[in-house]
Design an enzyme around this catalytic site. Structure first.
Site, mmCIF file in Angstrom:
data_model
loop_
_atom_site.group_PDB
_atom_site.id
_atom_site.type_symbol
_atom_site.label_atom_id
_atom_site.label_comp_id
_atom_site.label_asym_id
_atom_site.label_seq_id
_atom_site.Cartn_x
_atom_site.Cartn_y
_atom_site.Cartn_z
ATOM 1 N N GLY A 135 -6.646 -17.171 -6.105
ATOM 2 C CA GLY A 135 -5.841 -16.254 -5.280
ATOM 3 C C GLY A 135 -4.455 -16.785 -5.002
ATOM 4 O O GLY A 135 -3.576 -16.797 -5.877
ATOM 5 N N GLY A 184 -1.760 -5.363 4.749
ATOM 6 C CA GLY A 184 -2.271 -4.058 5.190
ATOM 7 C C GLY A 184 -2.620 -3.146 4.036
ATOM 8 O O GLY A 184 -2.557 -1.924 4.146
ATOM 9 N N LEU A 185 -2.984 -3.779 2.908
ATOM 10 C CA LEU A 185 -3.500 -3.022 1.758
ATOM 11 C C LEU A 185 -2.518 -2.009 1.184
ATOM 12 O O LEU A 185 -2.897 -0.897 0.810
ATOM 13 C CB LEU A 185 -4.837 -2.372 2.128
ATOM 14 C CG LEU A 185 -5.923 -3.406 2.393
ATOM 15 C CD1 LEU A 185 -7.071 -2.818 3.186
ATOM 16 C CD2 LEU A 185 -6.448 -3.994 1.084
ATOM 17 N N CYS A 202 -11.488 -6.875 4.846
ATOM 18 C CA CYS A 202 -10.060 -7.104 5.081
ATOM 19 C C CYS A 202 -9.793 -7.224 6.580
ATOM 20 O O CYS A 202 -10.127 -6.318 7.345
ATOM 21 C CB CYS A 202 -9.217 -5.976 4.512
ATOM 22 S SG CYS A 202 -7.455 -6.247 4.828
HETATM 23 C C1 LIG Z 1 -1.273 -11.498 -0.047
HETATM 24 C C2 LIG Z 1 -2.758 -11.286 -0.158
HETATM 25 C C3 LIG Z 1 -3.268 -10.005 -0.354
HETATM 26 C C4 LIG Z 1 -4.650 -9.787 -0.443
HETATM 27 N N1 LIG Z 1 -5.137 -8.534 -0.684
HETATM 28 C C5 LIG Z 1 -6.473 -8.332 -0.854
HETATM 29 C C6 LIG Z 1 -6.983 -7.032 -1.183
HETATM 30 O O1 LIG Z 1 -6.244 -6.068 -1.373
HETATM 31 N N2 LIG Z 1 -8.336 -6.898 -1.293
HETATM 32 C C7 LIG Z 1 -9.199 -7.966 -1.133
HETATM 33 O O2 LIG Z 1 -10.422 -7.786 -1.266
HETATM 34 N N3 LIG Z 1 -8.740 -9.206 -0.842
HETATM 35 C C8 LIG Z 1 -7.395 -9.414 -0.698
HETATM 36 N N4 LIG Z 1 -6.929 -10.674 -0.420
HETATM 37 C C9 LIG Z 1 -7.874 -11.807 -0.280
HETATM 38 C C10 LIG Z 1 -7.976 -12.615 -1.575
HETATM 39 O O3 LIG Z 1 -8.455 -11.819 -2.644
HETATM 40 C C11 LIG Z 1 -8.876 -13.851 -1.397
HETATM 41 O O4 LIG Z 1 -10.171 -13.422 -1.035
HETATM 42 C C12 LIG Z 1 -8.363 -14.807 -0.327
HETATM 43 O O5 LIG Z 1 -6.964 -14.898 -0.353
HETATM 44 C C13 LIG Z 1 -8.940 -16.219 -0.455
HETATM 45 O O6 LIG Z 1 -8.612 -16.796 -1.712
HETATM 46 P P1 LIG Z 1 -7.334 -17.795 -1.925
HETATM 47 O O7 LIG Z 1 -7.415 -18.839 -0.853
HETATM 48 O O8 LIG Z 1 -7.497 -18.342 -3.299
HETATM 49 O O9 LIG Z 1 -6.115 -16.955 -1.790
HETATM 50 C C14 LIG Z 1 -5.538 -10.898 -0.319
HETATM 51 C C15 LIG Z 1 -5.022 -12.183 -0.110
HETATM 52 C C16 LIG Z 1 -3.655 -12.399 -0.034
HETATM 53 C C17 LIG Z 1 -3.132 -13.806 0.181
#
Ligand SMILES: Cc1cc2nc3c(=O)[nH]c(=O)nc-3n(C[C@H](O)[C@H](O)[C@H](O)COP(=O)(O)O)c2cc1C
Length: 305
Positions: free
Chosen positions: A268, A75-76, A133
């Site tokens: 990520g 939830g940011l 998001c």
């Molecule tokens: C715990 C968590 C928090 C995240 N918070 C944000 C965020 O604040 N802003 C955003 O643009 N993406 C956010 N993401 C998305 C990631 O930046 C990414 O786009 C997504 O997890 C897919 O990549 P991954 O499979 O390598 O994790 C979040 C992802 C996770 C798992």
């Protein structure tokens, strides 16, 4: 002296010293990982999503593990843009870290205010607009699944900042190519693809959802084939560069994204299991380029067929 492979890549008018960054929300504000390795060696870090005011985020539980990935509904939660600029950015700047500020807002006006605020700060390389998001009641997907709304945010930010603008795509958009093209026309410098996709997990003992928010964003290896497909589609739909995100945990994963058409990648979820994941990916990409006698930029979009 034997020089290493050329790892530099261009993301529009921004040249990164290598193509491996960390993804927003999975790497804190960067400095948390400094005990593990020198984060300035990465191509860059994307900050946790910054909002105008600090946010507490969603009620617990906020993450749970799933097969080949995880669900999150943070939830940011974040310290807010002022605290970031005051307490974190000066150290990142002094350490020479390439910082991409990821911003989140619930209205176009707030996005504009954030973009204006971040634009004043030296030491920020680019702005990443989180219009995708899935874990917030307002904002988020409401912009990212609609070409008109995504373009409106992009165009409004374009007017108030000289920084490169990266717009983060949602896999939940019916036609992600239409969203990408609309953002390109509205002045985006690059597209980051992809954000998480909504999922659900249920505890069979309590019969309750495993996340306080009920649904959460699916990330990790489960996402990778979807992300690769979207990066490849976007690379053929727009002229601006793409930054590939989704389930990247190894150098081979990153190379697949480059071949599909990404100019750079973000690591990520993998950083949660291994804080050194992004460094491992970078070292592996460097070794691959050295072994094949190729520059990183020459991999971009080179999938055959
Ligand atoms: C715990 C968590 C928090 C995240 N918070 C944000 C965020 O604040 N802003 C955003 O643009 N993406 C956010 N993401 C998305 C990631 O930046 C990414 O786009 C997504 O997890 C897919 O990549 P991954 O499979 O390598 O994790 C979040 C992802 C996770 C798992």
């Amino acid at each position: 002296m034997i020089s290493g492979p050329d790892l530099t890549v261009d993301v529009g008018r921004l040249t990164l010293h290598n193509p491996v960054l960390t993804a927003s929300g999975t790497f804190g504000y960067g400095l948390e990982y400094d005990d593990f390795f020198d984060v300035a060696t990465l191509g860059g870090i994307c900050t946790k999503g910054l909002s105008l005011e600090p946010r507490a985020g969603n009620p617990p539980d906020r993450i749970c593990e799933t097969a080949a990935g995880m669900l999150n509904a943070i939830g940011l939660a974040n310290v807010g843009v002022e605290a970031f600029c005051r307490d974190k950015l000066p150290t990142l700047r002094a350490r020479g870290v390439t910082v991409v500020a990821n911003i989140f807002a619930t209205s176009v006006e707030e996005f504009v205010e954030l973009a204006r605020r971040v634009d004043r700060e030296p030491g920020i390389a680019a702005l990443e607009l989180n219009v995708s998001c899935p874990n917030v009641a307002k904002g988020g997907l409401q912009f990212g699944v609609d070409p008109v709304a995504a373009a409106r945010v992009t165009a409004a930010c374009r007017e108030v900042t000289r920084l490169p603008i990266w717009v983060k795509m949602s896999p939940e958009a019916g036609d992600v190519r239409a969203v990408g093209r609309a953002c390109e026309e509205a002045g985006a410098d690059a597209l980051s693809a992809i954000n998480t996709i909504r999922g659900l997990a249920i505890d069979v003992e309590t019969w309750r959802p495993r996340l306080g928010n009920k649904t959460g964003g699916l990330s990790g290896p489960a996402l990778k084939p979807i992300a690769l497909r979207i990066v490849w589609e976007l690379a053929h739909a727009v002229k601006i560069p793409i930054i590939g995100i989704g389930g990247i945990a190894t150098a081979d994963d990153a190379i697949e994204f480059l071949l599909a058409g990404a100019s750079a990648v973000q690591v990520g979820t993998a950083s949660f299991a291994d804080p050194l994941a992004s460094k491992r990916v970078l070292d592996g990409v460097a070794a691959y380029c050295a072994r094949r006698g190729i520059a990183a930029r020459d991999l971009v979009g080179r999938m055959i067929g």
